[in-house]
Scaffold this motif. Structure first.
Motif: not given
Length: 218
Positions: A181-185, A190-198
């Motif tokens: 939200r801070a990046c968008l403002a 901004v991008a997310w890294v999606e993955y399996e695991g903790k």
């Protein structure tokens, strides 16, 4: 009297001397009344190198990978340990291997801290929670050293934007959403890294990067 959950901001100990005054509960910052009661911060270069065989505390990343990322095997009072350095600061972390708590101790370290500055040429910065979480990635990586430190990240310092690789738990998701939200403002990519695991250090992969262009993408 200080709470057992409060640690000294400088050396990380929770064994605070008598007469400790706790200031700012939100930051859980404990300031001893007498500075000489603090444990001294040991300089990075003063640790004795450990030259024997040493295990990696992160099974998916062998000792060779840790050394390649800058980690240094040292001899501590608790046996062989890994010194985890950061760029631009004398602060560092110690990762112990004896199975006792705490497993990690900060030495004069406050996040966010840069892990791999040589990735600047790649543009976007990668944000992770801890030193080892940057091991699966290549590029400029910042470790928050605590999810609350996201507010101290200078988002405008990298106009190319940020790739967020937070842990897959509730604090990690809350931190990721707040940073997004801070990046968008601020109109910073901004991008997310999606993955399996903790967390990234524990994940077998693959890692998928997904652009976040607006709140609807969250």
């Amino acid at each position: 009297m200080a709470s057992r959950g409060v640690r000294c901001w400088r050396c990380g100990t929770n064994k605070l001397p008598k007469g400790t005054v706790v200031k700012g509960w939100k930051q859980a910052r404990a300031v001893p009344m007498e500075a000489d009661a603090l444990r001294p911060v040991v300089a990075k270069g003063s640790w004795v190198r450990y030259t024997g065989p040493i295990a990696s505390p992160w099974p998916r990343h062998p000792p060779e990978a840790l050394r390649a990322a800058g980690a240094i095997p040292v001899q501590s009072k608790r046996g062989p340990a890994w010194l985890l350095p950061f760029e631009g600061t004398e602060g560092y972390q110690m990762r112990y291997l004896d199975g006792e708590e705490p497993k990690v101790r900060n030495y004069a370290l406050k996040g966010p801290a840069i892990i791999r500055p040589q990735g600047r040429a790649l543009g976007m910065g990668i944000v992770v929670e801890g030193w080892a979480d940057a091991l699966p990635f290549h590029g400029l990586a910042y470790a928050l050293i605590g999810t609350a430190n996201w507010q101290r990240l200078d988002l405008l310092s990298l106009p190319e934007g940020w790739i967020l690789a937070m842990d897959n738990d509730e604090p990690g998701r809350l931190c990721r959403d707040s940073l997004t939200r801070a990046c968008l403002a601020a109109r910073v990519p901004v991008a997310w890294v999606e993955y399996e695991g903790k967390d990234p250090a524990d994940s077998p992969g693959p890692f998928t990067v997904r652009d976040i262009r607006g709140l609807r993408d969250m």
